[in-house]
Design an enzyme around this catalytic site. Sequence first.
Site, mmCIF file in Angstrom:
data_model
loop_
_atom_site.group_PDB
_atom_site.id
_atom_site.type_symbol
_atom_site.label_atom_id
_atom_site.label_comp_id
_atom_site.label_asym_id
_atom_site.label_seq_id
_atom_site.Cartn_x
_atom_site.Cartn_y
_atom_site.Cartn_z
ATOM 1 N N CYS A 187 -0.166 -11.497 17.052
ATOM 2 C CA CYS A 187 0.733 -10.565 16.357
ATOM 3 C C CYS A 187 0.237 -10.473 14.924
ATOM 4 O O CYS A 187 -0.069 -11.512 14.303
ATOM 5 C CB CYS A 187 2.182 -11.051 16.389
ATOM 6 S SG CYS A 187 3.310 -10.051 15.367
ATOM 7 N N CYS A 213 -1.323 -3.290 15.703
ATOM 8 C CA CYS A 213 -0.139 -3.982 16.213
ATOM 9 C C CYS A 213 -0.448 -4.437 17.622
ATOM 10 O O CYS A 213 -0.832 -3.631 18.472
ATOM 11 C CB CYS A 213 1.062 -3.037 16.205
ATOM 12 S SG CYS A 213 2.501 -3.659 17.091
#
Length: 304
Positions: free
Chosen positions: A205, A94
Amino acid sequence: MHSADFCRILAQVAKQVIIQLVPEAERGIVFDRDNFQDGYFNIARALPHEDTIYFADQAHVPYGPRGETEIRGFCDVIARYLLARHCKAIVVACNTASATALKHLRDTFPEVATIGMEPAVKPAAALTKSGVVGIMATPATFQGRLFKATAGRHATGISLVNQVCDGLAEQVEAGQLEGPGTESLLRRCLAPILDAGADTVVLACTHYPFVIDTIRRIAGPGVSVIDPAPAIARHLGNVLAEQGLQRQGSDQDSRQGQHDFVTSGDAGHFASALLRLTGVRAPVAAVRWSSGGLSAATDVAWQR
């Protein structure tokens, strides 16, 4: 606790939580803030003999708007939960969590290799001809120390257009990978980047590669779009090999790695998203946040 002890303890995480105990299998741990991501598939492809567990902190999505202290707290608890169950490496799959908590995790748990998602500023700076690079990310990624340090090292003489993509991760979570709503959102996100003359776009992302084809179509053939996930998978393989921890296929051990999934949210929802986004049918175990920690698995769901 010594590094070898950590590896033995970490080796059993998924089987303890989900199906059965496999004490001989050293495992790598992947955790993300919410849902199954493209970066995980890259690891599974690059390291086909490794066993893994994927931890999704769906209870706290989205991480992007949260403060650094809160995100570091979540990551610390998740890492401790995983380290109590045996692994040989942790991949923070992440960008937001990496930008905010990667240094903290490495400092706090030096016994185990911890690898994060680093925005691909370096390859983008080498690739751009216009000298303008667009970065698509969450607010927390841009505010984190990792992004600032990476940009400071590699973006000298390069203009970075930092574009917050509010709502895009949630759109992917909902399975809305195509359609007018997603198209409109992506066009709004890309407009400032393209208007600035960027010829290179970085997806910072792990949700965004699910819509990379639409991003490429909107950006046009003159714009390169970079997904850093394959490089992270290669780096993980190099780290495991350097430390003598990489499992190789052989006549004695030719099986493929086993991949297990844990969520802090709804197991059924995660299983549905897993099938929808990846085509994988697998049991998903649910844990719960309680008094600042994580409970044992409470239920297991399948999407058949």
